[in-house]
Design a protein around this motif. Structure first.
Motif, PDB file in Angstrom:
ATOM      1  N   LYS A 133      12.234  78.185  77.770  1.00  0.00           N
ATOM      2  CA  LYS A 133      12.166  78.935  79.023  1.00  0.00           C
ATOM      3  C   LYS A 133      11.285  80.172  78.872  1.00  0.00           C
ATOM      4  CE  LYS A 133      16.569  77.241  80.615  1.00  0.00           C
ATOM      5  NZ  LYS A 133      17.905  77.159  80.162  1.00  0.00           N
ATOM      6  N   ASN A 135       8.125  80.518  79.556  1.00  0.00           N
ATOM      7  CA  ASN A 135       7.333  80.653  80.783  1.00  0.00           C
ATOM      8  C   ASN A 135       7.490  79.373  81.594  1.00  0.00           C
ATOM      9  OD1 ASN A 135       5.313  78.715  79.845  1.00  0.00           O
ATOM     10  ND2 ASN A 135       4.651  80.328  78.448  1.00  0.00           N
ATOM     11  N   SER A 136       7.002  79.384  82.824  1.00  0.00           N
ATOM     12  CA  SER A 136       7.210  78.228  83.702  1.00  0.00           C
ATOM     13  C   SER A 136       6.547  76.974  83.148  1.00  0.00           C
ATOM     14  CB  SER A 136       6.718  78.523  85.116  1.00  0.00           C
ATOM     15  OG  SER A 136       5.348  78.852  85.114  1.00  0.00           O
ATOM     16  N   HIS A 137       5.386  77.121  82.515  1.00  0.00           N
ATOM     17  CA  HIS A 137       4.680  75.967  81.961  1.00  0.00           C
ATOM     18  C   HIS A 137       5.532  75.279  80.894  1.00  0.00           C
ATOM     19  CE1 HIS A 137       1.804  73.822  79.356  1.00  0.00           C
ATOM     20  NE2 HIS A 137       1.172  73.574  80.496  1.00  0.00           N
ATOM     21  N   GLU A 139       8.749  75.547  80.386  1.00  0.00           N
ATOM     22  CA  GLU A 139       9.996  75.036  80.948  1.00  0.00           C
ATOM     23  C   GLU A 139       9.778  73.705  81.652  1.00  0.00           C
ATOM     24  OE1 GLU A 139      13.885  76.401  83.547  1.00  0.00           O
ATOM     25  OE2 GLU A 139      12.324  77.866  83.126  1.00  0.00           O
ATOM     26  N   VAL A 140       8.690  73.599  82.411  1.00  0.00           N
ATOM     27  CA  VAL A 140       8.381  72.335  83.094  1.00  0.00           C
ATOM     28  C   VAL A 140       8.148  71.233  82.067  1.00  0.00           C
ATOM     29  CG1 VAL A 140       6.707  71.120  84.565  1.00  0.00           C
ATOM     30  CG2 VAL A 140       7.544  73.377  85.237  1.00  0.00           C
ATOM     31  N   SER A 168      16.388  73.643  87.374  1.00  0.00           N
ATOM     32  CA  SER A 168      15.831  74.912  86.890  1.00  0.00           C
ATOM     33  C   SER A 168      15.874  75.940  88.015  1.00  0.00           C
ATOM     34  CB  SER A 168      14.379  74.706  86.436  1.00  0.00           C
ATOM     35  OG  SER A 168      13.535  74.509  87.563  1.00  0.00           O
ATOM     36  N   LEU A 170      13.005  77.514  88.764  1.00  0.00           N
ATOM     37  CA  LEU A 170      11.581  77.660  89.066  1.00  0.00           C
ATOM     38  C   LEU A 170      11.314  77.374  90.543  1.00  0.00           C
ATOM     39  CD1 LEU A 170      10.167  75.744  85.967  1.00  0.00           C
ATOM     40  CD2 LEU A 170      10.233  78.231  86.291  1.00  0.00           C
ATOM     41  N   SER A 174       5.464  76.890  91.472  1.00  0.00           N
ATOM     42  CA  SER A 174       5.252  76.965  90.015  1.00  0.00           C
ATOM     43  C   SER A 174       5.316  75.569  89.396  1.00  0.00           C
ATOM     44  CB  SER A 174       6.319  77.844  89.356  1.00  0.00           C
ATOM     45  OG  SER A 174       6.216  79.168  89.782  1.00  0.00           O
ATOM     46  N   ILE A 175       6.292  74.778  89.833  1.00  0.00           N
ATOM     47  CA  ILE A 175       6.445  73.419  89.299  1.00  0.00           C
ATOM     48  C   ILE A 175       5.234  72.575  89.664  1.00  0.00           C
ATOM     49  CG2 ILE A 175       7.834  71.301  89.368  1.00  0.00           C
ATOM     50  CD1 ILE A 175      10.255  73.199  90.099  1.00  0.00           C
TER      51      ILE A 175
END
Length: 196
Positions: A133, A135-137, A139-140, A168, A170, A174-175
Motif C-alpha cells: 500500500k 502508493n496506488s500503483h 496497491e493496484v 481497497s 482507492l 486512480s485504479i
C-alpha cells in the motif's frame, strides 16, 4: 487447492447433522448478509451452495470471495469477528455454534481437517494485511495478483475495476489510470474489463 476443498467437504459432511440452515441476519439493498456472531454467540458458517462475498464490517470492503463448499469462522478471536458473508446471487448456508463446532471436531477426530481450514483462513488474512500500500500503483498491482487467482466462473462475473475498487480505498480514477498503464505496456490483459 484441491486438498483444502477436501478438508472443507469432510468437515461439512461430518458435522451436517448438527448444523442449522441460516436465515439472513440482515437484508440491505436486496443483499442477504449473514453474521458470524448472533445474540452474542459465535457461529461457524458452512457455505453449502453458491458464492459469497466475505466483507469487512463498517467499511463493507471485500476481503475474499468464497465458493461452496467452504467453512468460515473457525479462527479463534477474543472479540467478535469484524467480517460477514454476503450472498452474491444464490446460495445456501448453514451454521453451528463455535464451541460445539470445536467439541465435535475433537469427538469426530477431524482435527487435521479443521487445522488445514484454519491455516488457510489465517494465510488469506495475512496476505490481505500485507498487500502493498505504498502508493496506488503498487496497491493496484497487489490486488490484481490477488484477484487473478479467482476461479473462472467468478472472473467472468466481476470486472477488475469492481474487485479492486471494492477491496481497497482507492478512487476509481486512480485504479483506471493504473489499469490503463498496465494494459498499454502489455502487462495486463482484460477482456471486457474482466480477468482472463
Amino acid at each position: 487447492m484441491y486438498r483444502v476443498i477436501e478438508n472443507h467437504e469432510r468437515v461439512i459432511s461430518a458435522l451436517a447433522e448438527h448444523a442449522q440452515i441460516a436465515d439472513p441476519d440482515e437484508i440491505s439493498r436486496g443483499k442477504r448478509r449473514y453474521h458470524l456472531t448472533r445474540d452474542n454467540v459465535r457461529r461457524v458458517m458452512f457455505i453449502l451452495d453458491g458464492d459469497f462475498l466475505l466483507k469487512i464490517k463498517g467499511e463493507n470492503k471485500v476481503l475474499n470471495i468464497l465458493s461452496a463448499p467452504f467453512v468460515v469462522g473457525v479462527t479463534p478471536a477474543l472479540d467478535e469477528q469484524p467480517v460477514y458473508l454476503e450472498r452474491i446471487d444464490y446460495g445456501k448456508v448453514s451454521f453451528i455454534e463455535y464451541d460445539l463446532f470445536w467439541r465435535l471436531i475433537f469427538e469426530k477426530d477431524i482435527f487435521n481437517d479443521a487445522m488445514s481450514i484454519l491455516s488457510g483462513q489465517y494465510s488469506d488474512l495475512m496476505n490481505y494485511i500485507q498487500l502493498s500500500k505504498k502508493n496506488s500503483h503498487d496497491e493496484v498491482i497487489s490486488l490484481i495478483e490477488r484477484w487473478k487467482k479467482l476461479p473462472p466462473h467468478l472472473k467472468k462475473r466481476f470486472s477488475a475495476l469492481y474487485l479492486i475498487e471494492h477491496s481497497s480505498h482507492l478512487s476509481k480514477s486512480s485504479i483506471c489510470r493504473v489499469l490503463k498503464e498496465l494494459k498499454e505496456k502489455g502487462e495486463l490483459v482484460l477482456i471486457n474489463g474482466k480477468f482472463t
